[in-house]
Design a protein around this motif. Structure first.
Motif, PDB file in Angstrom:
ATOM      1  N   THR A   1       8.269 -18.222  -0.164  1.00  0.00           N
ATOM      2  CA  THR A   1       9.662 -18.014   0.225  1.00  0.00           C
ATOM      3  C   THR A   1      10.214 -16.705  -0.315  1.00  0.00           C
ATOM      4  OG1 THR A   1      10.372 -19.289  -1.707  1.00  0.00           O
ATOM      5  CG2 THR A   1      10.094 -20.484   0.365  1.00  0.00           C
ATOM      6  N   ALA A   2       9.633 -16.160  -1.376  1.00  0.00           N
ATOM      7  CA  ALA A   2      10.148 -14.934  -1.975  1.00  0.00           C
ATOM      8  C   ALA A   2       9.748 -13.720  -1.137  1.00  0.00           C
ATOM      9  CB  ALA A   2       9.617 -14.787  -3.400  1.00  0.00           C
ATOM     10  N   LYS A   3      10.581 -12.688  -1.206  1.00  0.00           N
ATOM     11  CA  LYS A   3      10.256 -11.442  -0.527  1.00  0.00           C
ATOM     12  C   LYS A   3       9.116 -10.723  -1.237  1.00  0.00           C
ATOM     13  CE  LYS A   3      14.805 -10.542   1.489  1.00  0.00           C
ATOM     14  NZ  LYS A   3      15.929  -9.567   1.609  1.00  0.00           N
ATOM     15  N   THR A   4       8.251 -10.104  -0.458  1.00  0.00           N
ATOM     16  CA  THR A   4       7.124  -9.373  -1.022  1.00  0.00           C
ATOM     17  C   THR A   4       7.618  -8.108  -1.715  1.00  0.00           C
ATOM     18  OG1 THR A   4       5.769 -10.143   0.823  1.00  0.00           O
ATOM     19  CG2 THR A   4       4.899  -8.321  -0.497  1.00  0.00           C
ATOM     20  N   PRO A   5       7.170  -7.841  -2.942  1.00  0.00           N
ATOM     21  CA  PRO A   5       7.579  -6.600  -3.623  1.00  0.00           C
ATOM     22  C   PRO A   5       7.041  -5.374  -2.879  1.00  0.00           C
ATOM     23  CG  PRO A   5       6.640  -8.176  -5.179  1.00  0.00           C
ATOM     24  CD  PRO A   5       6.348  -8.704  -3.823  1.00  0.00           C
ATOM     25  N   LEU A   6       7.763  -4.292  -2.944  1.00  0.00           N
ATOM     26  CA  LEU A   6       7.305  -3.055  -2.324  1.00  0.00           C
ATOM     27  C   LEU A   6       6.131  -2.470  -3.111  1.00  0.00           C
ATOM     28  CD1 LEU A   6      10.683  -1.277  -1.453  1.00  0.00           C
ATOM     29  CD2 LEU A   6       9.028  -2.243   0.152  1.00  0.00           C
ATOM     30  N   PRO A   7       5.104  -1.973  -2.432  1.00  0.00           N
ATOM     31  CA  PRO A   7       3.949  -1.356  -3.119  1.00  0.00           C
ATOM     32  C   PRO A   7       4.276   0.072  -3.540  1.00  0.00           C
ATOM     33  CG  PRO A   7       3.603  -1.328  -0.744  1.00  0.00           C
ATOM     34  CD  PRO A   7       4.902  -2.053  -0.970  1.00  0.00           C
ATOM     35  N   TRP A   8       4.966   0.217  -4.644  1.00  0.00           N
ATOM     36  CA  TRP A   8       5.503   1.518  -5.046  1.00  0.00           C
ATOM     37  C   TRP A   8       4.424   2.551  -5.334  1.00  0.00           C
ATOM     38  CZ3 TRP A   8      10.071   3.538  -4.387  1.00  0.00           C
ATOM     39  CH2 TRP A   8      11.171   2.699  -4.199  1.00  0.00           C
ATOM     40  N   ASP A   9       3.205   2.119  -5.690  1.00  0.00           N
ATOM     41  CA  ASP A   9       2.172   3.098  -6.002  1.00  0.00           C
ATOM     42  C   ASP A   9       1.832   3.974  -4.795  1.00  0.00           C
ATOM     43  OD1 ASP A   9       1.120   0.821  -4.736  1.00  0.00           O
ATOM     44  OD2 ASP A   9      -0.910   1.304  -5.428  1.00  0.00           O
ATOM     45  N   GLN A  10       2.054   3.454  -3.582  1.00  0.00           N
ATOM     46  CA  GLN A  10       1.839   4.237  -2.368  1.00  0.00           C
ATOM     47  C   GLN A  10       3.141   4.537  -1.626  1.00  0.00           C
ATOM     48  OE1 GLN A  10      -1.435   5.426  -1.097  1.00  0.00           O
ATOM     49  NE2 GLN A  10      -1.442   5.131  -3.317  1.00  0.00           N
TER      50      GLN A  10
END
Length: 493
Positions: free
Chosen positions: A20-29
């Motif tokens: 149910t939680a939003k997927t974290p943004l892949p900040w490394d890319q």
């Protein structure tokens, strides 16, 4: 809203039950993709403030002020003409060899074309420079495809709320560079007055600074960017190019490798992945609806952007505002800052509250008051000169343009929802971009030509405004083809 987004993710990506939680943004890319949003806007923003004066300087108009807009439109359209002929093949190529090599090629093209533009002394040389850039620059399409690769429906709106940061930088710094550093030997004689090179090529300095900035981005991309798609290693690159990808389908399934980003919802690293579909399988009603909406919106937006600096530079008595390049550059830079801050702070919240379709229709509808402010500003300038009333019209017009800018992230969500499978995202995006590129050819050339026509004695001065309002109504009509939310399409697959 979160649950709805999770539902929409299942059919498109063929995923199991989602959290149910939003997927974290892949900040490394993701930070590199933000950086890659800058070059197009930085380079085009650098050119915009001085193109009207450059056209006057090279003498192609033979002193006819009414023809400046016409040649400015040709110059801008030459980029999109070359872009149209190649963007689909670059997009489909990226589904097979990966996004990264295509992005590096695009950045190289921008660098070469900017140096060439600054060294050109003829109108033909300027056109060739823009054609080279357009033919080898699919960077905007590639970055959008790569953003779709590394995000899902739960975090994509959030990702697009950060896109204004690089756009704001590019749209702000570019016009400032072009507006303040063009003709440096004349403007700053104490610093550049002894340079014969800058006297001979008065627009080389801003072009060189822009090219150098893009070169740094190329180096960062080469070192740090990871590939976001698994590639079809069984097909030689030359065969892919030679066959032109027209309806080609490759039977070997795609296998993720350790040097690419694998979305956790797509299965384990050894799982068989969906393959890119042939062209005829991608021409669905959903893709065509998105294409129609994006095209009409792009037609208005590019036409408006090409006429705006020409309108600012045109003498008041001919229908413009008689502004010089530094003021034009400052206005365009301020506009970029306003749009960027608004999208950064409010887009994700507006999307969650109203949905993509409502934002899109509001954006294209704002084109009508935006156009009406052109003749209002000129009428006030004729009556009272460039005073508070004129500047108020300019500010309101550029502020209204903010809602038009919000249409772009909405279109990305609809393109992603319309794609038949994840492996064909690049090609689907390429199909849309081809038609949008055609609109971007027609938009600047036709708008600039109609603007020049409307300035000539004996012609209807309102012709350009009728032209823009008609396109705005067409854009609203095609927007009605879209579903209330991209999840409606995804849930139906």
């Amino acid at each position: 809203m979160i649950a709805q987004q999770n539902d929409e993710e299942i059919p498109l990506l063929q995923r199991p039950e989602q959290p149910t939680a939003k997927t974290p943004l892949p900040w490394d890319q993701f930070w590199i993709l933000l950086l890659l949003e800058m070059p197009d806007f930085l380079s085009s923003g650098t050119l915009a403030p001085f193109i009207p004066q450059l056209i006057r300087d090279i003498g192609v108009t033979h002193g006819d002020e009414t023809q400046v807009g016409h040649y400015a439109g040709i110059l801008q359209s030459s980029y999109y003409a070359a872009h149209t002929l190649t963007i689909f093949h670059w997009s489909q190529l990226s589904d097979h060899i990966g996004r990264k090599p295509v992005i590096l090629t695009a950045l190289s093209a921008i660098v070469i074309s900017m140096f060439s533009f600054g060294l050109s002394k003829t109108f033909l040389g300027l056109v060739v420079s823009r054609i080279v850039c357009g033919a080898f620059d699919p960077s905007d399409s590639m970055v959008k495809s790569m953003l779709m690769d590394i995000t899902d429906a739960t975090n994509m709106p959030k990702a697009y709320s950060y896109i204004p940061i690089p756009l704001m930088i590019g749209n702000s710094i570019g016009p400032l560079i072009g507006g303040s550093l063009s003709r440096p030997a004349d403007r700053f004689p104490d610093i550049f007055g002894r340079s014969e090179l800058l006297k001979t090529y008065p627009y080389l300095l801003p072009c060189s600074i822009s090219a150098f900035s893009v070169s740094i981005i190329w180096l960062v991309t080469y070192i740090h960017l990871k590939e976001s798609v698994s590639t079809t290693g069984e097909t030689p690159l030359w065969e892919l190019i030679k066959k032109g990808f027209l309806g080609q389908s490759y039977s070997r399934p795609r296998q993720p490798s350790s040097n690419v980003i694998v979305d956790p919802g797509e299965g384990s690293p050894g799982a068989v992945q969906p393959k890119p579909l042939p062209l005829h399988a991608l021409l669905t009603s959903k893709v065509l609806s998105v294409t129609a909406s994006y095209t009409t919106m792009g037609l208005f937006q590019t036409g408006f952007n090409s006429v705006l600096p020409v309108f600012y530079a045109t003498p008041i008595e001919l229908g413009g505002l008689s502004l010089d390049p530094p003021r034009i550059g400052t206005l365009l830079a301020a506009s970029g800052v306003i749009h960027g801050i608004f999208q950064l702070l409010f887009y994700a919240h507006l999307h969650d509250r109203f949905g993509a379709k409502a934002i899109f229709i509001t954006g294209v509808s704002s084109g009508i008051p935006i156009v009406i402010l052109f003749p209002v500003a000129n009428a006030l300038a004729r009556a009272y000169g460039i005073g508070m009333a004129v500047w108020l019209c300019v500010v309101v017009q550029l502020t209204l343009k903010t809602s038009l800018v919000l249409c772009f992230p909405c279109m990305a969500l609809f393109i992603r929802a319309a794609a038949p499978n994840r492996a064909s995202l690049g090609t689907t995006n390429g199909i849309v971009m081809v038609v949008v590129a055609v609109a971007r050819i027609i938009g600047p050339a036709s708008a600039a030509s109609v603007f020049s026509y409307s300035l000539q004695e004996g012609h209807d001065a309102w012709s350009i405004y009728y032209f823009f309002i008609a396109i705005a109504f067409l854009a609203v009509s095609t927007a009605l083809l879209l579903p209330r939310d991209p999840s409606v399409w995804e849930d139906s697959q």
